[in-house]
Design a protein around this motif. Structure first.
Motif, PDB file in Angstrom:
ATOM      1  N   HIS A  33     -48.337 -15.327   0.673  1.00 28.03           N
ATOM      2  CA  HIS A  33     -48.633 -15.852  -0.665  1.00 28.03           C
ATOM      3  C   HIS A  33     -47.495 -16.726  -1.181  1.00 28.03           C
ATOM      4  CE1 HIS A  33     -50.183 -15.838  -4.810  1.00 28.03           C
ATOM      5  NE2 HIS A  33     -48.928 -15.640  -5.183  1.00 28.03           N
ATOM      6  N   ALA A  34     -46.254 -16.312  -0.951  1.00 29.71           N
ATOM      7  CA  ALA A  34     -45.106 -17.052  -1.477  1.00 29.71           C
ATOM      8  C   ALA A  34     -44.999 -18.449  -0.889  1.00 29.71           C
ATOM      9  CB  ALA A  34     -43.817 -16.282  -1.201  1.00 29.71           C
ATOM     10  N   CYS A  35     -45.597 -18.656   0.284  1.00 27.68           N
ATOM     11  CA  CYS A  35     -45.489 -19.941   0.973  1.00 27.68           C
ATOM     12  C   CYS A  35     -46.743 -20.800   0.802  1.00 27.68           C
ATOM     13  CB  CYS A  35     -45.226 -19.699   2.464  1.00 27.68           C
ATOM     14  SG  CYS A  35     -44.660 -21.148   3.368  1.00 27.68           S
ATOM     15  N   ALA A 129     -42.266 -22.888  -6.786  1.00 23.22           N
ATOM     16  CA  ALA A 129     -40.940 -22.296  -6.669  1.00 23.22           C
ATOM     17  C   ALA A 129     -40.981 -20.893  -7.250  1.00 23.22           C
ATOM     18  CB  ALA A 129     -39.914 -23.144  -7.415  1.00 23.22           C
ATOM     19  N   LEU A 130     -40.248 -19.987  -6.656  1.00 24.89           N
ATOM     20  CA  LEU A 130     -40.005 -18.652  -7.214  1.00 24.89           C
ATOM     21  C   LEU A 130     -41.233 -17.761  -7.281  1.00 24.89           C
ATOM     22  CD1 LEU A 130     -38.025 -19.852 -10.366  1.00 24.89           C
ATOM     23  CD2 LEU A 130     -37.166 -19.568  -8.059  1.00 24.89           C
ATOM     24  N   ASP A 131     -42.354 -18.150  -6.678  1.00 30.05           N
ATOM     25  CA  ASP A 131     -43.568 -17.355  -6.849  1.00 30.05           C
ATOM     26  C   ASP A 131     -43.428 -16.023  -6.124  1.00 30.05           C
ATOM     27  OD1 ASP A 131     -46.034 -16.642  -7.668  1.00 30.05           O
ATOM     28  OD2 ASP A 131     -47.140 -17.928  -6.309  1.00 30.05           O
ATOM     29  N   GLY A 132     -43.121 -14.992  -6.897  1.00 30.28           N
ATOM     30  CA  GLY A 132     -42.894 -13.678  -6.314  1.00 30.28           C
ATOM     31  C   GLY A 132     -41.509 -13.517  -5.718  1.00 30.28           C
ATOM     32  N   VAL A 141     -45.291 -19.908 -12.854  1.00 34.53           N
ATOM     33  CA  VAL A 141     -45.300 -20.857 -11.742  1.00 34.53           C
ATOM     34  C   VAL A 141     -44.456 -22.058 -12.130  1.00 34.53           C
ATOM     35  CG1 VAL A 141     -46.719 -22.290 -10.251  1.00 34.53           C
ATOM     36  CG2 VAL A 141     -47.567 -20.061 -11.011  1.00 34.53           C
ATOM     37  N   TYR A 142     -43.363 -22.257 -11.412  1.00 37.78           N
ATOM     38  CA  TYR A 142     -42.440 -23.351 -11.676  1.00 37.78           C
ATOM     39  C   TYR A 142     -42.587 -24.433 -10.611  1.00 37.78           C
ATOM     40  CZ  TYR A 142     -40.093 -19.990 -14.756  1.00 37.78           C
ATOM     41  OH  TYR A 142     -39.820 -19.077 -15.741  1.00 37.78           O
ATOM     42  N   VAL A 143     -42.271 -25.676 -10.995  1.00 36.97           N
ATOM     43  CA  VAL A 143     -42.321 -26.755 -10.013  1.00 36.97           C
ATOM     44  C   VAL A 143     -41.245 -26.513  -8.960  1.00 36.97           C
ATOM     45  CG1 VAL A 143     -43.224 -28.420 -11.664  1.00 36.97           C
ATOM     46  CG2 VAL A 143     -40.750 -28.280 -11.300  1.00 36.97           C
ATOM     47  N   VAL A 153     -39.741 -24.852  -0.285  1.00 32.80           N
ATOM     48  CA  VAL A 153     -40.514 -23.614  -0.356  1.00 32.80           C
ATOM     49  C   VAL A 153     -40.656 -22.986   1.030  1.00 32.80           C
ATOM     50  CG1 VAL A 153     -42.756 -22.629  -0.980  1.00 32.80           C
ATOM     51  CG2 VAL A 153     -41.697 -24.336  -2.458  1.00 32.80           C
ATOM     52  N   SER A 154     -40.727 -23.815   2.072  1.00 32.95           N
ATOM     53  CA  SER A 154     -40.812 -23.266   3.432  1.00 32.95           C
ATOM     54  C   SER A 154     -39.568 -22.459   3.780  1.00 32.95           C
ATOM     55  CB  SER A 154     -41.024 -24.387   4.457  1.00 32.95           C
ATOM     56  OG  SER A 154     -39.857 -25.150   4.683  1.00 32.95           O
TER      57      SER A 154
END
Length: 467
Positions: A33-35, A129-132, A141-143, A153-154
């Protein structure tokens, strides 16, 4: 816990894990999910390199979608290039990573044609960015920052150890700062751009995002095909400067506090830091008053495509490219001449310092909802988001773009604490100072990371050693 691929490589060489297990763990993260949305193309399986002694064997690498990868379409985040033929060979930067043993995980999300520092793209969902991660609320949810949005993000999500990207005005350092990672913009001429779709032939730099400075050093040595000169000098041996002009203007309170804390920690560790005037930085708006290199050079590349497919471009990107069509040849040549004079004056003023220190960005990551691409459903909301987008874009690019105009090099190091949004400390200087910055970066990272660990910090995405 694995902090960076240097630790992973040690485990591989000692037989405590295998290449296959390591790459399987990266693929699992890539589907987490984070990716999500970080990749526009993901490899189904990763071939294990044969020679374990190569420096990147067992190391997963993601590739920004403006680098040619044999068999993949180099679409650069655009709609208009999605139907073109796949690349017949790798870009030179990709080829060097493969030769070092890297396994290419996939092609990462990016701002269309790399022309923004925010990280949004109306053609593909935006990776968050930063999701979880970092203990932040998954609902916030941040850009990710851009234009190397998916690259950051990867790496933050643990699907790749190295995110290959580009930096024309901050496109490596901005997403690195907003995702709590290390991003290094080398001197532009260090890494060949063969096989890379251009934004600005004057300013483009091929470089990478990693989890640590020591990983960055290895990645840079491979990309630039050179060995850096390592210095044993301790932190007190270096002379550092903080320019008062521009770089410290209008800082968000959290960034101002984080930057002041970073300077305090470095001084406590013995660093010699002085504040200086650098009034040349205030000349940049006038220098670019008749147009920018990015606008002029991108328009020259896109002119024919725009004539046929203007409606298929991201309107925010098209607006910036089309501005280059209004720049005359005389304006462009005038900008080239004035830039050389500007660079020479800054080089003379900062020659006595080993590096300069600034906040990488004056703000932390904006909420995606505030700057999301237009949908057409609510014109008033779209207008507010466009205004917020261009304000954020200008702020995010302000400090980092100075280094590109200087033809310099710069390193982003995370400097936040637990509970804070990620932010970055930027070490920078003029051209050919790469080795000095990387040596200083190791010392500064050790100082800031030591404090963060004492405060209970954890990696962006804790990774366990695969069996």
């Amino acid at each position: 816990m694995i902090s960076d691929f240097t630790v992973l490589r040690s485990a591989l060489l000692q037989g405590r894990t295998t290449v296959a297990a390591a790459l399987a763990a990266n693929q699992e993260r890539a589907r987490s999910h984070a990716c999500r949305h970080a990749y526009t193309y993901l490899e189904d399986s990763l071939a294990a390199p044969l020679a374990l002694h190569r420096p990147l064997s067992g190391v997963a690498v993601s590739v920004k979608a403006l680098f040619d990868v044999q068999g993949w379409v180099t679409h650069a985040g655009s709609k208009v290039l999605r139907e073109q033929a796949p690349a017949i060979s790798d870009a030179l930067a990709v080829a060097r990573l493969r030769a070092a043993g890297a396994a290419i995980v996939g092609q990462t999300h990016m701002v269309e044609f790399a022309f923004s520092g925010v990280g949004t793209n109306p053609h593909d969902p935006t990776p968050a960015a930063l999701d979880g991660l970092w203990g932040h609320d998954p609902g916030e949810v941040y850009v990710p920052g851009g234009s190397s949005s998916g690259a950051a993000v990867s790496v933050a999500s643990g699907s790749a150890w190295v995110g290959l990207g580009s930096d024309t005005g901050g496109s490596i350092r901005i997403p690195a700062a907003l995702n709590g990672l290390v991003g290094f913009k080398s001197t532009a001429s260090r890494v060949p751009l063969q096989g890379t779709l251009p934004l600005s032939t004057t300013l483009d730099t091929a470089c990478a995002i990693t989890r640590s400075v020591r990983d960055t050093i290895t990645a840079h040595e491979i990309l630039a095909a050179r060995r850096i000169t390592r210095s044993p000098a301790p932190l007190p041996a270096w002379r550092l400067a903080v320019p008062r002009d521009v770089m410290l203007d209008d800082l968000a309170p959290a960034v101002a506090h984080g930057f002041a804390r970073s300077l305090h920690l470095l001084r406590q560790a013995g660093a010699d830091i002085v504040e200086i005037d650098l009034p040349e930085l205030r000349e940049l708006p006038a220098l670019n008053a008749h147009g920018t290199f990015s606008a002029a050079e991108s328009f020259a590349w896109h002119r024919d495509l725009l004539a046929l497919h203007a409606a298929d471009y991201d309107p925010r990107v098209r607006q910036r490219i089309e501005a280059g069509g209004r720049m005359s040849a005389a304006d462009y040549l005038h900008l080239q001449r004035n830039r050389q004079d500007w660079m020479a004056r800054i080089d003379r003023r900062i020659a006595g310092f080993d590096a300069l220190l600034s906040p990488t960005t004056p703000i932390t990551a904006p909420l995606l909802s505030a700057v999301a691409p237009a949908t057409g459903d609510d014109p008033a909301l779209d207008a507010r988001r466009d205004a917020a987008f261009f304000t954020a874009n200008g702020l995010l690019l302000r400090n980092t773009s100075v280094v590109n105009m200087l033809d310099g090099c710069a390193l982003n190091i995370p400097c936040h604490l637990p509970g804070e949004l990620p932010m970055g400390l930027m070490l920078w200087h003029g051209a050919e100072r790469d080795d000095t910055l990387l040596a200083l970066g190791l010392l500064a990272e050790n100082c800031l990371l030591g404090n963060a660990v004492r405060q209970g910090a954890q990696p962006a995405c804790p990774l366990s050693l695969p069996d």
